[in-house]
Design a protein around this motif. Structure first.
Motif, mmCIF file in Angstrom:
data_model
loop_
_atom_site.group_PDB
_atom_site.id
_atom_site.type_symbol
_atom_site.label_atom_id
_atom_site.label_comp_id
_atom_site.label_asym_id
_atom_site.label_seq_id
_atom_site.Cartn_x
_atom_site.Cartn_y
_atom_site.Cartn_z
ATOM 1 N N GLY C 21 0.832 -1.203 0.000
ATOM 2 C CA GLY C 21 0.000 0.000 0.000
ATOM 3 C C GLY C 21 0.861 1.246 0.000
ATOM 4 O O GLY C 21 2.077 1.185 0.209
ATOM 5 N N TYR C 22 0.221 2.368 -0.210
ATOM 6 C CA TYR C 22 0.956 3.611 -0.403
ATOM 7 C C TYR C 22 1.747 4.023 0.836
ATOM 8 O O TYR C 22 2.937 4.314 0.755
ATOM 9 N N TYR C 23 1.110 4.033 1.975
ATOM 10 C CA TYR C 23 1.759 4.609 3.147
ATOM 11 C C TYR C 23 2.811 3.704 3.752
ATOM 12 O O TYR C 23 3.797 4.176 4.298
ATOM 13 N N ARG C 24 2.589 2.411 3.669
ATOM 14 C CA ARG C 24 3.583 1.502 4.227
ATOM 15 C C ARG C 24 4.773 1.326 3.290
ATOM 16 O O ARG C 24 5.794 0.761 3.697
ATOM 17 N N GLU C 49 4.411 10.631 -4.091
ATOM 18 C CA GLU C 49 3.013 10.789 -4.498
ATOM 19 C C GLU C 49 2.892 10.872 -6.012
ATOM 20 O O GLU C 49 2.020 10.236 -6.610
ATOM 21 N N PHE C 103 -7.199 -2.113 -4.808
ATOM 22 C CA PHE C 103 -7.145 -2.245 -3.351
ATOM 23 C C PHE C 103 -6.324 -1.179 -2.645
ATOM 24 O O PHE C 103 -6.454 -0.993 -1.446
ATOM 25 N N ARG C 104 -5.413 -0.530 -3.361
ATOM 26 C CA ARG C 104 -4.443 0.298 -2.654
ATOM 27 C C ARG C 104 -4.629 1.797 -2.845
ATOM 28 O O ARG C 104 -3.854 2.581 -2.316
ATOM 29 N N ALA C 105 -5.609 2.172 -3.639
ATOM 30 C CA ALA C 105 -5.806 3.609 -3.873
ATOM 31 C C ALA C 105 -7.007 4.077 -3.075
ATOM 32 O O ALA C 105 -8.073 4.329 -3.623
ATOM 33 N N CYS C 106 -6.844 4.189 -1.768
ATOM 34 C CA CYS C 106 -8.033 4.471 -0.983
ATOM 35 C C CYS C 106 -8.005 5.791 -0.244
ATOM 36 O O CYS C 106 -9.022 6.303 0.155
ATOM 37 N N GLU C 107 -6.850 6.376 -0.082
ATOM 38 C CA GLU C 107 -6.855 7.690 0.550
ATOM 39 C C GLU C 107 -7.423 8.689 -0.459
ATOM 40 O O GLU C 107 -7.087 8.645 -1.646
ATOM 41 N N PRO C 108 -8.295 9.596 -0.003
ATOM 42 C CA PRO C 108 -9.019 10.501 -0.899
ATOM 43 C C PRO C 108 -8.118 11.228 -1.899
ATOM 44 O O PRO C 108 -8.475 11.352 -3.070
ATOM 45 N N GLU C 109 -6.932 11.681 -1.430
ATOM 46 C CA GLU C 109 -6.100 12.490 -2.335
ATOM 47 C C GLU C 109 -5.460 11.653 -3.413
ATOM 48 O O GLU C 109 -4.952 12.174 -4.402
ATOM 49 N N ARG C 115 -11.378 6.906 -9.106
ATOM 50 C CA ARG C 115 -12.815 7.197 -8.976
ATOM 51 C C ARG C 115 -13.362 7.794 -10.274
ATOM 52 O O ARG C 115 -14.446 7.416 -10.727
ATOM 53 N N LEU C 118 -13.770 5.005 -12.770
ATOM 54 C CA LEU C 118 -14.942 4.160 -12.508
ATOM 55 C C LEU C 118 -16.227 4.900 -12.858
ATOM 56 O O LEU C 118 -17.144 4.328 -13.472
#
Lengths: 186, 186, 186, 186
Positions: C21-24, C49, C103-109, C115, C118
């Motif tokens: 994931g992005y943050y880890r 980012e 699965f890994r693009a979940c933080e709003p920014e 989104r 989709l």
DNA sequence: AATGAATGAGTGTTCATTCAT
DNA sequence: TATGAATGAACACTCATTCAT
């Protein structure tokens, strides 16, 4: 109540400080062990540091009272031995306090009273050594250096008594015998 | 750069720990004194505790190496005195490390290596005393109790050297003379 | 060199982002896996980012290209199935990218591009449904609600393909058959 | 106080997590929104991660309770629709929780409970499909693939409800009608 | 005298980014 | 192009102390 709240807190604090040291001991440890609320602690003590210092001061002042000046009317070695025995006995009966003074008062801001006490004992010993030398009873050692060594020997003996147990009277005899007679047979 | 970053941090840490003790020393104290950024500290050390332990372990291991076993081919007293002198000299040349080991390693979780070291020295002393007694060189003291006393005398002499200064060679002679011959003239 | 530094970093980043994931995912993870120095990363990318967004944008743009408009000259169902199959095949061949997008693009920014993609697919589906309804080929469902449902069914099928494996062609047939004919026998 | 501190923090946390995601939400955001001090947070929660997991677990457990097993005594389609409606209604009434579960639980270490929940729902759906097929009510689809598709359709419908609003009852009817009858007119 | 919920300043640690070489 | 040592802002969490009841 048979035992006051203040005493309960003091007792708990002794136990915690002697086990964990000053910084690892939290107020919550003390109040939980004492069975009182957090706020109650501050009704009796200004804070953690004040309490710790109170324990140190109480202990060194009690230790100081155990050391009786040597009178010329009696055998000086026996009087020194009695002083040693009293100190060893106190440490055995107040193990937690002894542990705090010996092992847990190491941050500079906290250890002041202990260092002063030890220095005063070194001074006292030094003066006694000087007197003994002047009276011809003792060898012509450097009184200051030897006083430190003697005090160190006593400190470590106290530490040993706490860690491993032992009999204060016997230990005082052994310590005196070593200090007085040295190691060498000849 | 003439002196490595890691060494700069180590030096600063020794100074801070020896002055303030473990808990009062903050990472910011160390990095400011070392003149490096906060993050740089963590390039070289896993954390504050690891660094402190590293200092302790390095010191006790260096101290251990200074103590040479007594050989039968030479005067044992002189060899013991040389050991003492080496330790006193080390403490004088590494005042900060000595101060940390003697005075600042008192919280139970941190003092482990130091306690082990001291216990091993007591054991070593005890064994030497037993040997000396068996060989008829030394009086029949309780070797364990006397070993503690001797180690305590050395510790306090080191402390005195650090606090008040002095000459390692002279102090080693005084310490040996007291231990060997005792105080009593007769 | 057969494979450029930039590509090495991109590949490593895909692997790390899809696993952690992005943050880890840390820059150090990426550069270590890519076998380049930290600084090199910033020669090719503005930052973490930007790199992540580049991966997302690249993927959704490639996905977009896989979706061919339905021509009236051929069987529309087969063309839809081919679109599905292409998407499933892409996800299987670009598992890491698919995992990141799904699965890994979940933080709003960070999830903005996904989104938008989709939503555009929902819109596209909705328009197709409307056309099909107008032409009398499809039942009179609420096109928007059904479009979301269909897109959701596809998304989850892609997820299933990635997690559990499967054959893109078969899955596209099953998905189409379900969507077209529903569950009920009668 | 009319509403407990813990509830205030929970509410603030739901809002922040649903808006910013796990990593972008700071404890300071939560406590400021809750109107409590930083330390108060830690009186009620072990930490940020524990709180996030608590929210996830609470939500999936509540969702689970909304899904009633289909009884043979009543129309199965209506019962499925009622389950759908209950889930949609819950999502609408607990928008923040739904948003967290659907969109914000994507880092691998945090999403475990959600993934398990979805897998169990796929399994449940699969079993129901198998039963329906065996009873001759449903077409002979691949139950696993179709179960994933159906769950995906529901998920996306929930997402649409949250993003764009809508009526749970109507949506449940549309979703059921699509799933049951499919798209094709013939 | 006693309570314990609430406080908030303080601290160790992380990690994306920079820059001199 | 490439390096990797150095940076420092940011952040989660702790805990002695307070205060309304």
């Amino acid at each position: 109540m048979s035992v006051g709240t203040r005493e309960r807190i003091l007792k708990a604090a002794k136990e915690e400080f002697s086990r964990r040291g000053y910084y690892r001991t939290q107020i919550s440890h003390i109040v939980e062990r004492a069975g009182v609320a957090r706020g109650t602690f501050y009704l009796y003590f200004k804070g953690k540091e004040e309490l710790f210092k109170e324990l140190l001061l109480k202990t060194v002042s009690e230790l100081r009272e155990l050391i009786k000046p040597v009178e010329l009317s009696r055998d000086p070695k026996e009087q020194v031995r009695e002083n040693l025995e009293r100190i060893l006995r106190y440490a055995l009966e107040n193990e937690e306090l002894a542990r705090i003074v010996l092992f847990r008062a190491c941050e500079p801001e906290l250890s002041g009273p202990v260092r002063e006490f030890l220095n005063s004992i070194v001074k006292l010993t030094e003066d006694s050594l000087k007197k003994g030398i002047k009276m011809g009873l003792l060898k012509e050692h450097d009184p200051h250096a030897v006083a430190r060594a003697v005090v160190g020997a006593v400190k470590e003996t106290v530490a040993g008594l706490i860690e491993e147990g032992g009999d204060p009277k016997e230990l005082s005899e052994k310590l005196l015998s070593f200090s007085v007679g040295g190691l060498w047979r000849d």
